[in-house]
Design an enzyme around this catalytic site. Structure first.
Site, PDB file in Angstrom:
ATOM      1  N   ALA A  13      -4.920  -4.543 -23.358  1.00  0.00           N
ATOM      2  CA  ALA A  13      -4.987  -3.621 -22.223  1.00  0.00           C
ATOM      3  C   ALA A  13      -6.398  -3.081 -22.018  1.00  0.00           C
ATOM      4  O   ALA A  13      -6.585  -1.943 -21.606  1.00  0.00           O
ATOM      5  CB  ALA A  13      -4.014  -2.477 -22.430  1.00  0.00           C
ATOM      6  N   ARG A  19      -9.652  -5.516  -9.153  1.00  0.00           N
ATOM      7  CA  ARG A  19      -8.925  -5.772  -7.913  1.00  0.00           C
ATOM      8  C   ARG A  19      -7.966  -4.637  -7.538  1.00  0.00           C
ATOM      9  O   ARG A  19      -7.491  -4.575  -6.408  1.00  0.00           O
ATOM     10  CB  ARG A  19      -8.157  -7.090  -8.025  1.00  0.00           C
ATOM     11  CG  ARG A  19      -9.053  -8.322  -7.846  1.00  0.00           C
ATOM     12  CD  ARG A  19      -8.273  -9.604  -8.011  1.00  0.00           C
ATOM     13  NE  ARG A  19      -8.072  -9.939  -9.426  1.00  0.00           N
ATOM     14  CZ  ARG A  19      -7.360 -10.988  -9.847  1.00  0.00           C
ATOM     15  NH1 ARG A  19      -6.762 -11.773  -8.967  1.00  0.00           N
ATOM     16  NH2 ARG A  19      -7.243 -11.233 -11.142  1.00  0.00           N
ATOM     17  N   ASP A 109      -0.371  -5.694 -18.442  1.00  0.00           N
ATOM     18  CA  ASP A 109      -0.178  -5.690 -16.989  1.00  0.00           C
ATOM     19  C   ASP A 109       1.003  -6.570 -16.565  1.00  0.00           C
ATOM     20  O   ASP A 109       1.013  -7.122 -15.475  1.00  0.00           O
ATOM     21  CB  ASP A 109      -1.452  -6.134 -16.273  1.00  0.00           C
ATOM     22  CG  ASP A 109      -1.922  -7.520 -16.687  1.00  0.00           C
ATOM     23  OD1 ASP A 109      -1.264  -8.149 -17.545  1.00  0.00           O
ATOM     24  OD2 ASP A 109      -2.953  -7.983 -16.156  1.00  0.00           O
ATOM     25  N   GLU A 161      -6.183 -26.335 -19.106  1.00  0.00           N
ATOM     26  CA  GLU A 161      -6.472 -25.466 -17.970  1.00  0.00           C
ATOM     27  C   GLU A 161      -6.457 -26.265 -16.675  1.00  0.00           C
ATOM     28  O   GLU A 161      -6.752 -27.462 -16.658  1.00  0.00           O
ATOM     29  CB  GLU A 161      -7.825 -24.778 -18.158  1.00  0.00           C
ATOM     30  CG  GLU A 161      -7.877 -23.842 -19.353  1.00  0.00           C
ATOM     31  CD  GLU A 161      -6.812 -22.763 -19.303  1.00  0.00           C
ATOM     32  OE1 GLU A 161      -6.532 -22.239 -18.202  1.00  0.00           O
ATOM     33  OE2 GLU A 161      -6.248 -22.442 -20.364  1.00  0.00           O
ATOM     34  N   ASN A 176       1.407 -21.714 -19.194  1.00  0.00           N
ATOM     35  CA  ASN A 176       1.186 -20.723 -20.245  1.00  0.00           C
ATOM     36  C   ASN A 176       1.163 -19.333 -19.619  1.00  0.00           C
ATOM     37  O   ASN A 176       0.313 -19.041 -18.770  1.00  0.00           O
ATOM     38  CB  ASN A 176      -0.140 -21.014 -20.951  1.00  0.00           C
ATOM     39  CG  ASN A 176      -0.510 -19.940 -21.955  1.00  0.00           C
ATOM     40  OD1 ASN A 176       0.342 -19.257 -22.491  1.00  0.00           O
ATOM     41  ND2 ASN A 176      -1.812 -19.794 -22.195  1.00  0.00           N
ATOM     42  N   ARG A 339      14.131  24.211  -6.899  1.00  0.00           N
ATOM     43  CA  ARG A 339      12.914  24.080  -7.712  1.00  0.00           C
ATOM     44  C   ARG A 339      13.228  24.275  -9.197  1.00  0.00           C
ATOM     45  O   ARG A 339      14.346  24.604  -9.568  1.00  0.00           O
ATOM     46  CB  ARG A 339      11.892  25.101  -7.209  1.00  0.00           C
ATOM     47  CG  ARG A 339      11.383  24.799  -5.796  1.00  0.00           C
ATOM     48  CD  ARG A 339      10.664  25.976  -5.178  1.00  0.00           C
ATOM     49  NE  ARG A 339       9.567  26.450  -6.016  1.00  0.00           N
ATOM     50  CZ  ARG A 339       8.919  27.592  -5.791  1.00  0.00           C
ATOM     51  NH1 ARG A 339       9.278  28.368  -4.773  1.00  0.00           N
ATOM     52  NH2 ARG A 339       7.934  27.963  -6.576  1.00  0.00           N
TER      53      ARG A 339
END
Length: 499
Positions: A13, A19, A109, A161, A176, A339
């Site tokens: 993290a 972005r 994420d 890749e 992956n 409240r």
């Protein structure tokens, strides 16, 4: 075979999250009542790992403070320079020490990740006796992802890749996800041999797979059947998409447990909300925090509840409630605002345009409309008339008012705290109550009315009001003259009859 407890779950993290275009760390953006990293940690917690480790970097102070508040058992590890995923895990081993057993590496994420998926990853890893096990999935569009190349026995030969893949390899849909289970000791050994011989000059965790394979160890992959669950969040668009998907998952679980959701598209429920069977959620309902709904409660439309408890068969409509408790069979709204500190007992009514704060209302009492009740205690079976204000603030401190059982407070009353109205007492409409009212008494606290005749015609000549007053005065005069004439005629008739 059930999965064993892993030695550690490591959550990566430390990234900047450019972005997201936000001052807030990417992983701290919230969806359905938790931060992104909070969802990941909840999934990891299902494994009951020996250690729960979060690698932090950018905006680390924000993240560490959040962890301390929400998941105090999580251990933050600082990655000073973000030099790749392999480097991040190496920092963990250097700062925490050796990890013996299964080590899970996941990402902060991926808020849709579930504990069940991580459990299957661990189970596959242990059953196949792998040195490393990759979390994979089949995705409709694999562009940009690393492809899983399997051998005939199902083990993983390599990760290729996208940019390096052949046309045949690009046709593979299994990708992956970027999460792994490792043997802790073998991971530590392999990380020492990861190089930065790549375009970015970073240490990649994927290189560990090739190193372990080169050492003759087996690598495998657990393929998640739900590719949506494995998706990460990199910007606000993906955040909104993940929020929608997570909310749909939450609502489905509630509906299968007996909750009626009239319109799932406009109903938003946080992950820690609980609802019992026969609860009804109308459109535009939002349930936040640790809100609890008992059986038969009816919520909405257009209602937002935060950290609020709603009792059995209570009805809350067009209302906002925060840290409130609503008793069984109570009625709240429309257009009410409860409240923090508000506690309504059974069959209480808090009606239209009623606001309450730090108020305790006894069973069967009613506050029907247009009233503010602040810092007050109202007993059983009492009624508060329309347009009343509990005046609780003297400019420096708040004060409490106490209304007894079966009290009738008249409309347009000012209850000026601190004050007590005894059991069974009444207060007259338009009163300003500044002194205690004895039980059973009638309190009248208003000035005498004085009418200034003809004021409008004299002071506001030419206005519509003056003209209306003039017509009414003339009509009254004519009626008076007619009545006098009738009186004279009647008198004459009586005289004649007497004669």
């Amino acid at each position: 075979m059930s999965a064993s407890r892993p030695a550690a779950v490591v959550v990566l993290a430390a990234g900047e999250g450019k972005r997201m275009k936000s001052r807030t760390s990417k992983i701290l953006h919230e969806l359905c009542g938790r931060s992104m990293v909070g969802h990941v940690l909840a999934a990891a917690g299902a494994l009951q790992p020996g250690k729960l480790i979060v690698v932090v970097g950018h905006r680390r102070n924000q993240v560490i403070a959040h962890l301390k508040e929400t998941v105090p058992d999580a251990v933050p590890v600082v990655q000073e320079e973000q030099s790749g995923t392999g480097h991040a895990v190496r920092m963990v081993l250097e700062q925490v020490g050796a990890l013996t057993g299964t080590v899970i590496v996941t990402n902060g994420d991926h808020p849709l990740l579930t504990g069940a998926t991580l459990e299957e990853l661990v189970r596959t890893h242990e059953t196949e006796r792998n040195a490393a096990t990759i979390l994979s999935t089949d995705i409709p569009d694999a562009t940009g992802y690393g492809r899983i190349i399997r051998q005939e026995d199902g083990s993983v030969a390599s990760i290729v890749e996208h940019k390096d893949a052949t046309e045949a390899e690009r046709a593979i849909s299994e990708i992956n996800v970027g999460m792994y289970a490792f043997d802790g000791e073998l991971l530590a050994s392999a990380l020492k041999r990861v190089t930065t011989d790549n375009v970015k000059g970073e240490e990649y965790l994927t290189d560990v797979i090739a190193i372990l394979r080169g050492d003759g160890h087996r690598a495998g992959a657990y393929k998640s059947p739900d590719w949506v669950e494995t998706q990460g969040v990199n910007d606000k668009v993906q955040l909104a998409q993940a929020r929608r998907q997570l909310n749909d998952r939450i609502l489905e679980a509630h509906m299968r447990a007996g909750v009626t959701v009239i319109d799932p598209l406009t109903t938003w429920v946080d992950v820690q909300v609980t609802a019992e069977p026969d609860v009804i959620l109308h459109p535009n309902t939002q349930l936040h925090g640790r809100t609890q709904l008992r059986a038969g409660a009816e919520i909405g439309p257009n209602t937002t509840l935060t950290d609020t408890i709603v009792g059995e068969d209570a009805v809350v409509t067009n209302a906002v409630c925060v840290d409130a408790e609503i008793g069984a069979e109570a009625s709240v709204g429309p257009y009410a605002y409860l409240r923090p500190g508000t506690r309504l007992a059974r069959k209480v009514k808090a009606g239209t345009y009623v606001e309450m704060k730090n108020a305790v209302v006894g069973e069967g009492s009613k506050v029907p409309h247009l009233t503010y009740v602040g810092d007050a205690e109202i007993g059983l079976g009492s009624n508060i008339g329309a347009a009343c204000v509990f005046v609780n603030y003297d400019g420096v401190e708040k004060h409490k008012s106490t209304i007894g059982d079966h009290v009738k407070v008249g409309s347009d009353n000012m209850i000026v705290a601190p004050v007590t109205v005894g059991d069974g007492a009444y207060t007259a409409a338009g009163s300003v109550i500044v002194k205690d009212v004895p039980s059973g008494a009638m309190a009248v606290a208003r000035g005498q009315q004085r009418n200034v005749e003809g004021w409008v015609e004299r002071k506001r000549p030419g206005t519509p009001s003056a003209e209306a007053a003039r017509r009414a005065r003339q009509a009254g005069s004519a009626a008076g003259e007619g009545a006098a004439e009738d009186t004279n005629v009647a008198g004459e008739a009586r005289q004649i009859a007497g004669e």
